[in-house]
Design a protein around this motif. Structure first.
Motif, PDB file in Angstrom:
ATOM      1  N   GLU A   7       0.845  -1.184   0.000  1.00  0.00           N
ATOM      2  CA  GLU A   7       0.000   0.000   0.000  1.00  0.00           C
ATOM      3  C   GLU A   7       0.885   1.240   0.000  1.00  0.00           C
ATOM      4  O   GLU A   7       1.916   1.264   0.681  1.00  0.00           O
ATOM      5  N   LYS A   8       0.498   2.242  -0.751  1.00  0.00           N
ATOM      6  CA  LYS A   8       1.265   3.498  -0.761  1.00  0.00           C
ATOM      7  C   LYS A   8       1.146   4.159   0.607  1.00  0.00           C
ATOM      8  O   LYS A   8       0.041   4.292   1.120  1.00  0.00           O
ATOM      9  N   LYS A  10       0.548   6.741   3.492  1.00  0.00           N
ATOM     10  CA  LYS A  10      -0.301   7.942   3.510  1.00  0.00           C
ATOM     11  C   LYS A  10       0.544   9.210   3.509  1.00  0.00           C
ATOM     12  O   LYS A  10       0.091  10.276   3.097  1.00  0.00           O
ATOM     13  N   ARG A  13       2.250  11.910  -1.094  1.00  0.00           N
ATOM     14  CA  ARG A  13       1.097  12.573  -1.728  1.00  0.00           C
ATOM     15  C   ARG A  13       0.496  11.694  -2.824  1.00  0.00           C
ATOM     16  O   ARG A  13       1.226  10.996  -3.534  1.00  0.00           O
ATOM     17  N   ASP A  14      -0.821  11.745  -2.970  1.00  0.00           N
ATOM     18  CA  ASP A  14      -1.476  10.984  -4.040  1.00  0.00           C
ATOM     19  C   ASP A  14      -1.058  11.521  -5.402  1.00  0.00           C
ATOM     20  O   ASP A  14      -0.934  10.791  -6.369  1.00  0.00           O
ATOM     21  N   ASP A  15      -0.818  12.847  -5.473  1.00  0.00           N
ATOM     22  CA  ASP A  15      -0.500  13.475  -6.760  1.00  0.00           C
ATOM     23  C   ASP A  15       0.985  13.819  -6.865  1.00  0.00           C
ATOM     24  O   ASP A  15       1.347  14.845  -7.427  1.00  0.00           O
ATOM     25  N   LYS A  31      10.577   7.179   0.388  1.00  0.00           N
ATOM     26  CA  LYS A  31       9.519   6.189   0.640  1.00  0.00           C
ATOM     27  C   LYS A  31       9.679   5.604   2.048  1.00  0.00           C
ATOM     28  O   LYS A  31       8.688   5.444   2.778  1.00  0.00           O
ATOM     29  N   ASP A  38       4.230   7.037   8.877  1.00  0.00           N
ATOM     30  CA  ASP A  38       2.930   6.350   8.997  1.00  0.00           C
ATOM     31  C   ASP A  38       2.929   5.421  10.210  1.00  0.00           C
ATOM     32  O   ASP A  38       1.994   5.427  11.018  1.00  0.00           O
ATOM     33  N   TYR A  61       6.422  15.540  -2.858  1.00  0.00           N
ATOM     34  CA  TYR A  61       6.355  14.103  -2.569  1.00  0.00           C
ATOM     35  C   TYR A  61       5.579  13.792  -1.294  1.00  0.00           C
ATOM     36  O   TYR A  61       4.800  12.858  -1.252  1.00  0.00           O
ATOM     37  N   ASN A  63       3.175  14.226   2.030  1.00  0.00           N
ATOM     38  CA  ASN A  63       1.865  14.746   2.404  1.00  0.00           C
ATOM     39  C   ASN A  63       1.936  15.299   3.833  1.00  0.00           C
ATOM     40  O   ASN A  63       1.331  14.766   4.756  1.00  0.00           O
TER      41      ASN A  63
END
Ligand SMILES: Cc1ncc(C[n+]2csc(CCOP(=O)(O)OP(=O)(O)O)c2C)c(N)n1
Ligand code: SF4
Length: 250
Positions: A7-8, A10, A13-15, A31, A38, A61, A63
């Motif tokens: 899973e990416k 949180k 960022r999604d974008d 990453k 997280d 990158y 969030n």
């Protein structure tokens, strides 16, 4: 049945907009940072400090709330943020040129003062973003745009061993040098980032992780050759390991 195996985080960022070169290790380290944030559950309480260099686009990158610091000043900015908002989780993400060249004064004093912040320093033995000039960690004999005949002691002195310097600061709580050139090393790096971040969460003090990383573009190597260089000549000079861990008495 579909099974989710990855899973990416949180904290990514999604974008997100990817600006690193192919084979660059910055993305892998970011990453890991996101995964640790997280896992520690601190994402919404974090203020990160970005430096100049290829990590300058940190807010593209991650969030998180992010402050941009001018060249070398990231740990000083982090100190101000943490002192004014002691409940926030605060970390810097810097290149070696930023952390250990023009920022070395700030970096050493932040560790000496035992500021309750954390710092990640990407050691790729060069100033990456500005075109591959020699930096504090450039190895002897290394060809760069400012050392076209290779770094020479008589002209440029010796490479700075960043973790050794920071671990001498009495206030440092955790100092480790790691790499991300193979899966086992990546796992070790994640553990080190977690330890450094936990040092802040537990109130122990300044946590620091130096990551030996590749810059295939400026080294003029393929990503594979670049990782061999990290494993070989780079790790011989900059020996990976835990240099200080007050929680373990190291
Ligand atoms: C105040 C300031 N001084 C100088 C620069 C120019 N500059 C931008 S990136 C950089 C070098 C960054 O190298 P490093 O910290 O090693 O990061 P990398 O690009 O290798 O990840 C420099 C000198 C700047 N942007 N701002
Ligand atoms: S210049 Fe080097 S450090 Fe910067 S993104 Fe490219 S490979 Fe990575």
């Amino acid at each position: 049945m579909e099974q989710l195996v990855f899973e990416k985080p949180k904290s990514i960022r999604d974008d997100f907009k990817f600006s690193f070169c192919p084979g660059c290790d910055h993305g892998v380290v970011l990453k890991l940072v996101a995964e640790v944030l997280d896992e520690l559950g601190v994402r919404e309480n974090t203020i990160a400090v970005a430096s100049v260099g290829c990590s300058v686009f940190l807010d593209d990158y991650l969030n998180l709330d992010i402050v941009e610091a001018p060249h070398g000043r990231a740990t000083a900015v982090a100190t101000g943020v943490k002192r004014s908002k002691p409940d926030k989780f605060v970390f810097t993400y810097q290149g070696d040129g930023d952390f250990a060249s023009i920022g070395m004064g700030e970096s050493v004093h932040t560790a000496s003062r035992n500021e309750k912040v954390s710092s990640i320093c990407i050691n790729n033995t060069t100033y990456g973003m500005t075109g591959g000039q020699a930096g504090p960690t450039t190895l002897l004999g290394q060809v760069t745009t400012t050392t076209p005949k290779g770094r020479k002691v008589e002209i440029s002195g010796y490479p700075v061993r960043v973790s050794e310097v920071i671990s001498q600061a009495e206030g440092a709580a955790y100092v480790a040098r790691v790499s991300v050139d193979n899966p086992k090393a990546i796992n070790e790096t994640k553990k080190a980032i977690k330890k450094a971040f936990e040092a802040q969460v537990k109130g122990l003090g300044f946590g620091f992780v130096e990551v030996l990383a590749s810059c295939p573009t400026n080294w003029k190597m393929t990503p594979q050759e670049a990782h061999e260089r990290v494993r070989g000549e780079m790790s011989e000079v900059f020996v990976p390991g835990v240099y200080k861990d007050i929680s373990e008495g190291v």
